[in-house]
Design a protein around this motif. Structure first.
Motif, PDB file in Angstrom:
ATOM      1  N   LEU A 159     -12.105  -1.957  -9.201  1.00 22.92           N
ATOM      2  CA  LEU A 159     -10.943  -2.342  -8.922  1.00 22.92           C
ATOM      3  C   LEU A 159     -10.194  -1.648  -8.033  1.00 22.92           C
ATOM      4  O   LEU A 159     -10.350  -0.598  -8.009  1.00 22.92           O
ATOM      5  CB  LEU A 159      -9.961  -2.811 -10.021  1.00 22.92           C
ATOM      6  CG  LEU A 159     -10.220  -3.664 -11.252  1.00 22.92           C
ATOM      7  CD1 LEU A 159      -9.332  -3.915 -12.316  1.00 22.92           C
ATOM      8  CD2 LEU A 159     -10.295  -5.186 -10.497  1.00 22.92           C
ATOM      9  N   ILE A 160      -9.890  -2.396  -6.860  1.00 25.05           N
ATOM     10  CA  ILE A 160      -9.169  -1.745  -5.858  1.00 25.05           C
ATOM     11  C   ILE A 160      -7.758  -2.103  -5.882  1.00 25.05           C
ATOM     12  O   ILE A 160      -7.425  -3.446  -5.797  1.00 25.05           O
ATOM     13  CB  ILE A 160      -9.781  -1.962  -4.295  1.00 25.05           C
ATOM     14  CG1 ILE A 160     -11.195  -1.582  -4.321  1.00 25.05           C
ATOM     15  CG2 ILE A 160      -8.945  -1.449  -3.444  1.00 25.05           C
ATOM     16  CD1 ILE A 160     -11.850  -1.981  -2.984  1.00 25.05           C
ATOM     17  N   LEU A 161      -6.719  -1.200  -5.865  1.00 23.71           N
ATOM     18  CA  LEU A 161      -5.231  -1.110  -6.113  1.00 23.71           C
ATOM     19  C   LEU A 161      -4.554  -0.581  -5.057  1.00 23.71           C
ATOM     20  O   LEU A 161      -4.862   0.733  -4.886  1.00 23.71           O
ATOM     21  CB  LEU A 161      -5.015  -0.998  -7.600  1.00 23.71           C
ATOM     22  CG  LEU A 161      -3.790  -1.551  -7.975  1.00 23.71           C
ATOM     23  CD1 LEU A 161      -3.374  -2.738  -8.199  1.00 23.71           C
ATOM     24  CD2 LEU A 161      -3.138  -0.959  -9.190  1.00 23.71           C
ATOM     25  N   GLY A 162      -3.294  -1.157  -4.641  1.00 16.31           N
ATOM     26  CA  GLY A 162      -2.539  -0.321  -3.722  1.00 16.31           C
ATOM     27  C   GLY A 162      -3.003  -0.196  -2.544  1.00 16.31           C
ATOM     28  O   GLY A 162      -3.926  -0.673  -2.074  1.00 16.31           O
ATOM     29  N   GLY A 163      -2.287   0.927  -1.780  1.00 17.12           N
ATOM     30  CA  GLY A 163      -2.736   1.538  -0.709  1.00 17.12           C
ATOM     31  C   GLY A 163      -1.744   0.902   0.422  1.00 17.12           C
ATOM     32  O   GLY A 163      -0.840   0.052   0.164  1.00 17.12           O
ATOM     33  N   ARG A 164      -2.054   1.158   1.695  1.00 14.07           N
ATOM     34  CA  ARG A 164      -1.248   0.679   2.748  1.00 14.07           C
ATOM     35  C   ARG A 164      -1.931   0.408   3.888  1.00 14.07           C
ATOM     36  O   ARG A 164      -3.058   0.893   4.097  1.00 14.07           O
ATOM     37  CB  ARG A 164      -0.216   1.953   3.232  1.00 14.07           C
ATOM     38  CG  ARG A 164      -0.777   3.068   3.521  1.00 14.07           C
ATOM     39  CD  ARG A 164       0.404   3.851   4.478  1.00 14.07           C
ATOM     40  NE  ARG A 164      -0.143   4.938   5.018  1.00 14.07           N
ATOM     41  CZ  ARG A 164      -0.580   5.396   6.243  1.00 14.07           C
ATOM     42  NH1 ARG A 164      -0.748   4.043   7.009  1.00 14.07           N
ATOM     43  NH2 ARG A 164      -0.983   6.468   6.644  1.00 14.07           N
ATOM     44  N   TYR A 165      -1.223  -0.498   4.973  1.00 13.84           N
ATOM     45  CA  TYR A 165      -1.839  -0.555   6.182  1.00 13.84           C
ATOM     46  C   TYR A 165      -1.159   0.236   7.244  1.00 13.84           C
ATOM     47  O   TYR A 165      -1.889   0.712   8.226  1.00 13.84           O
ATOM     48  CB  TYR A 165      -2.073  -2.087   6.533  1.00 13.84           C
ATOM     49  CG  TYR A 165      -2.542  -3.076   5.489  1.00 13.84           C
ATOM     50  CD1 TYR A 165      -3.743  -2.949   5.307  1.00 13.84           C
ATOM     51  CD2 TYR A 165      -1.594  -3.879   4.913  1.00 13.84           C
ATOM     52  CE1 TYR A 165      -4.351  -3.797   4.337  1.00 13.84           C
ATOM     53  CE2 TYR A 165      -2.073  -4.689   3.707  1.00 13.84           C
ATOM     54  CZ  TYR A 165      -3.633  -4.641   3.536  1.00 13.84           C
ATOM     55  OH  TYR A 165      -4.004  -5.535   2.708  1.00 13.84           O
ATOM     56  N   SER A 166       0.128   0.486   7.184  1.00 17.94           N
ATOM     57  CA  SER A 166       0.943   1.689   7.801  1.00 17.94           C
ATOM     58  C   SER A 166       2.163   1.804   6.690  1.00 17.94           C
ATOM     59  O   SER A 166       2.030   1.360   5.651  1.00 17.94           O
ATOM     60  CB  SER A 166       1.578   0.616   9.011  1.00 17.94           C
ATOM     61  OG  SER A 166       2.580  -0.241   8.437  1.00 17.94           O
ATOM     62  N   PRO A 167       2.936   2.616   7.260  1.00 18.55           N
ATOM     63  CA  PRO A 167       3.749   3.450   6.521  1.00 18.55           C
ATOM     64  C   PRO A 167       4.874   2.439   5.965  1.00 18.55           C
ATOM     65  O   PRO A 167       5.786   2.531   5.154  1.00 18.55           O
ATOM     66  CB  PRO A 167       4.403   4.653   7.014  1.00 18.55           C
ATOM     67  CG  PRO A 167       3.284   5.129   7.901  1.00 18.55           C
ATOM     68  CD  PRO A 167       2.693   3.658   8.342  1.00 18.55           C
ATOM     69  N   ILE A 168       5.018   1.213   6.772  1.00 18.78           N
ATOM     70  CA  ILE A 168       5.978   0.190   6.411  1.00 18.78           C
ATOM     71  C   ILE A 168       5.146  -1.009   6.052  1.00 18.78           C
ATOM     72  O   ILE A 168       5.997  -2.104   5.744  1.00 18.78           O
ATOM     73  CB  ILE A 168       6.900  -0.344   7.321  1.00 18.78           C
ATOM     74  CG1 ILE A 168       6.042  -0.658   8.695  1.00 18.78           C
ATOM     75  CG2 ILE A 168       7.686   1.065   7.786  1.00 18.78           C
ATOM     76  CD1 ILE A 168       6.935  -0.836   9.623  1.00 18.78           C
ATOM     77  N   SER A 169       3.913  -0.956   5.722  1.00 21.38           N
ATOM     78  CA  SER A 169       3.192  -2.130   5.263  1.00 21.38           C
ATOM     79  C   SER A 169       2.186  -1.976   4.178  1.00 21.38           C
ATOM     80  O   SER A 169       1.066  -1.631   4.397  1.00 21.38           O
ATOM     81  CB  SER A 169       2.401  -2.642   6.524  1.00 21.38           C
ATOM     82  OG  SER A 169       1.786  -3.864   6.272  1.00 21.38           O
ATOM     83  N   PRO A 170       2.696  -1.980   2.827  1.00 22.51           N
ATOM     84  CA  PRO A 170       1.828  -1.662   1.916  1.00 22.51           C
ATOM     85  C   PRO A 170       0.878  -2.854   1.507  1.00 22.51           C
ATOM     86  O   PRO A 170       1.141  -3.961   1.646  1.00 22.51           O
ATOM     87  CB  PRO A 170       2.777  -1.685   0.557  1.00 22.51           C
ATOM     88  CG  PRO A 170       3.914  -2.275   1.089  1.00 22.51           C
ATOM     89  CD  PRO A 170       4.132  -2.019   2.404  1.00 22.51           C
ATOM     90  N   ALA A 171      -0.303  -2.626   0.714  1.00 26.30           N
ATOM     91  CA  ALA A 171      -1.398  -3.631   0.419  1.00 26.30           C
ATOM     92  C   ALA A 171      -0.737  -4.249  -0.784  1.00 26.30           C
ATOM     93  O   ALA A 171      -0.367  -3.375  -1.978  1.00 26.30           O
ATOM     94  CB  ALA A 171      -2.704  -3.426   0.311  1.00 26.30           C
TER      95      ALA A 171
END
Length: 560
Positions: free
Chosen positions: A308-320
């Motif tokens: 299971l892959i959870l959370g993370g971000r694409y940029s500091p203002i764009s969370p997954a």
């Protein structure tokens, strides 16, 4: 430039136009401002020109050298330091430049300046605080103090001003920020009446800890076959041991098609005939080309045979926001090194545990049911989260389970390990931007869980961005970033039953490149008493991107 800028021209109140003198010097004067362009290698000429300009050696004087002396040959920069001590009766000499060339970040820093053809001469002869301090003390300056920029940041910038700075723009490169600050110093040398007014005299000694006692060394060596492995020069990714001979890695930031960028692939390693090799990963057709997130969590759920892959971000203002489920459908003939993966996407019900990164996810057990314990991290609005959630791994629903005891302070970039049905939380970066040295055990109880602080002796040096594993009741903290000590984090081993701590250095001499042990992933190969290190490094705004070149193994046989 001054003449062409109205505010500067008004401030300077120009009295003499800029002109080149016969000696080749540039001179420019204002009402109480003089600008003199001169070669500092010639202290005789410097002395002559300053006297002619009317610089009074009896006036209390500030000399500021912001990354100046280190570009000069040491014999010539030392002449400037001695000249200043002789010329002025009361003065302070303030220096800002680099230190610690010997550790991995210091090597990367040096390579940057070598690439620019700008050698840093002072580093070789004055590589640390004490070397710089003695340089001035032996050159006519009765008092000299040196602190690095981490100490300066937390000692001399107010909490409110630090908060203001943190909100100026989105920022998530904490590791390189702290590493750079530990490799730059501010020095204040004083003489005469200014000795009593030393700028650094109010230092509280904050961030100063006794260096950890080293119990031994851990050997590191290239993983067999690692030079033939591609696709793992990355950081901010996750790795999991899917079978004893298969490691899966996802996400992060690294090399892609000859450039640096976010990575959305699923990378697989397979151990075959004593070597780790790239495996071909076939992903189901519904996959949309990869989810390019970093600082997420990926947990292998053995009971369900999936990740299971959870959370993370694409940029500091764009969370997954999506949760990804990786189901490994088939492992074909091992000689073909082929793995088939089915990827499904799910949007979880919106809760406080959504939209975070740099968090942790670990398996815990309650009433015979496995849950995924999500803890900490950061979000767009919060620098360090202190909440948690329990995710049912099959229903993919959040469930409420009682947790008693004192809640640990918020943190991100910590580690979490499953142990005895609960989770061990270690280190991390707190809301004040300081590494944490606390360790907590989320201990199972009849009604749910209870937070239990683990007292360690000696105290663990605060760190973050490390990896961790529990092996037979021993907690291993590997690498990371710390700012309370001038050494480089190695392997800390904590006996979970007694709290006794042991520190081990990592001997990186067999490697021909700097090993940066932060933002990496690691997999414990229990049958071999070895730790497989995958990726690691970071993106420094001053010195560029550094990615560890190859897979390495840590030999833990001597400490386990």
């Amino acid at each position: 430039m001054i003449k062409g800028t109205e505010k500067l021209a008004e401030l300077v109140a120009i009295t003499k136009e800029a002109k080149c003198l016969d000696s080749g010097l540039l001179e420019f004067s204002g009402k109480d401002y003089k600008l003199l362009g001169i070669d500092l290698n010639d202290v005789v000429l410097l002395d002559k020109e300053l006297k002619e300009l009317g610089v009074d050696p009896s006036c209390p004087t500030l000399l500021l050298a912001e990354v100046v002396l280190t570009y000069m040959e040491n014999i010539r920069s030392s002449a400037v330091i001695c000249w200043a001590a002789d010329y002025f009766s009361s003065a302070q000499f303030v220096v800002y430049e680099q230190i610690h060339p010997e550790d991995p970040f210091g090597q990367v820093m040096q390579q940057h300046f070598i690439h620019l053809n700008s050698k840093l001469y002072a580093l070789s002869e004055y590589p640390n605080h004490e070397g710089q301090r003695k340089r001035f003390l032996y050159s006519g300056w009765p008092k000299c103090q040196v602190i690095n920029m981490n100490e300066f940041h937390f000692n001399f910038i107010s909490r409110s001003d630090r908060r203001r700075i943190e909100t100026l723009e989105p920022f998530d490169e904490f590791e390189e920020w702290h590493l750079k600050c530990s490799h730059y110093f501010i020095l204040v040398a004083s003489k005469g009446s200014l000795i009593q007014n030393s700028t650094l005299s109010i230092s509280t000694g904050f961030l100063v800890m006794e260096p950890p006692a080293i119990c031994g060394t851990v050997s590191v060596f290239l993983c067999p076959g690692s030079t033939e492995i591609s696709g793992l020069r990355r950081y901010g990714h996750c790795s999991a041991l899917f079978r004893p001979d298969v490691v899966i890695s996802t996400g992060g930031f690294g090399e892609k098609n000859g450039q640096h960028g976010r990575l959305g692939d699923i990378h697989a390693l397979i151990s075959y005939e004593g070597k780790w090799r790239n495996a071909c990963v076939k992903i189901n057709e519904s996959d949309n080309g990869g989810d390019e997130r970093l600082f997420h969590s990926m947990t292998w759920l053995s009971d369900y045979e999936r990740c299971l892959i959870l959370g993370g971000r694409y940029s500091p203002i764009s969370p997954a926001s999506k949760i990804l489920c990786l189901k490994f459908q088939q492992l074909t003939n091992e000689k073909q090194h082929r793995i088939e993966v089915k990827v499904t996407e799910t949007h979880l019900k919106e809760t406080d545990c959504s939209h975070r990164w740099r968090h942790s996810a670990s398996e815990v057990l309650f009433s015979g049911q496995t849950y995924l314990f999500i803890y900490g991290g950061r979000s767009v609005r919060e620098l360090a989260l202190k909440d948690w959630g329990f995710l049912h791994p099959e229903k993919l629903l959040w469930e409420k389970i009682s947790v008693e005891g004192s809640t640990p302070e918020g943190r991100h970039s910590h580690s979490a390990c499953s142990w005895n049905g609960g989770a061990v939380i270690a280190g991390g970066l707190g809301a004040e931007g300081l590494p944490l040295g606390t360790i907590f055990f989320l201990k199972p109880s009849i009604s749910g869980f209870c937070w239990q602080a683990i007292d360690t002796c000696p105290p663990v040096v605060p760190r973050y961005s490390h990896t961790a594993h529990v092996h037979e009741g021993k907690l291993l903290l590997v690498g990371g970033i710390w700012i309370h000590s001038q050494s480089v984090p190695g392997v800390s081993m904590i006996d979970m039953n007694t709290g006794q701590t042991y520190e081990y250095q990592i001997d990186t001499s067999p490697l021909q490149w700097p090993l940066m042990l932060h933002n990496h992933s690691s997999v414990l190969l229990q049958d071999e008493n070895r730790l497989l290190i995958l990726g690691g490094g970071g993106n420094c705004f001053s010195f560029g991107t550094h990615l560890n070149r190859h897979l390495v193994l840590l030999d833990l046989a001597s400490i386990l």
